[in-house]
Design a protein around this motif. Structure first.
Motif: not given
Length: 163
Positions: A105-111
């Protein structure tokens, strides 16, 4: 060489009980003889063997130094321990899954943020391209007009000069 001959040659403790091969043979011979066994009976059986026979529990290989016996669990106790172990394992598995989901989820938000920034940058570059393209078109048309004026000036100059 047969397995039994190999076992006679080596004095290794047996895994389940902690007794050597000779001690197991000694225990079996006393158990088969149906003689009462006690530490002070004068028989040649070892103290560990007597302790094993009296307690009917396996003795650890370091019985003399530790003075403790290895814990043996009943089927119900093993089932309860297995259930507790399975619960803990499931809890760890759920925690790992939760951490993995949070990381994703953090990676999706960052991306998503990075993607939006790149889209904004592309839009800015496209706008700059359109501005430069319009300026270039204006300069080309101005250049064509200036070339036309220059050609007129050459013609005028050519007509004014005597031949």
């Amino acid at each position: 060489m047969f397995l039994s001959e190999e076992a006679d040659q080596f004095e290794l403790p047996v895994h389940e009980t902690g007794f050597t091969h000779e001690e197991l043979e000694e225990l079996l011979s006393f158990l088969e003889s149906n003689e009462p066994v006690s530490p002070n009976s004068g028989s040649e059986i070892s103290t560990r063997a007597v302790s094993f026979i009296e307690s009917n529990e396996p003795v650890s290989p370091n019985y003399g130094s530790e003075g403790l016996t290895r814990a043996v669990y009943s089927a119900d106790e093993r089932k309860k321990r297995r259930m507790v172990s399975n619960r803990e394992s499931a809890k760890r598995s759920r925690w790992r899954k939760k951490m993995h989901l949070e990381n994703i989820t953090d990676e999706v938000n960052h991306l998503s943020i990075e993607n939006q920034q790149l889209k904004n940058r592309v839009n800015w570059v496209v706008n700059q391209y359109h501005i430069v393209w319009r300026e270039n078109e204006e300069l080309r048309s101005e250049s064509v007009a200036l070339w036309a004026k220059l050609a007129d000036l050459y013609r005028t100059l050519a007509t004014m000069q005597p031949r």
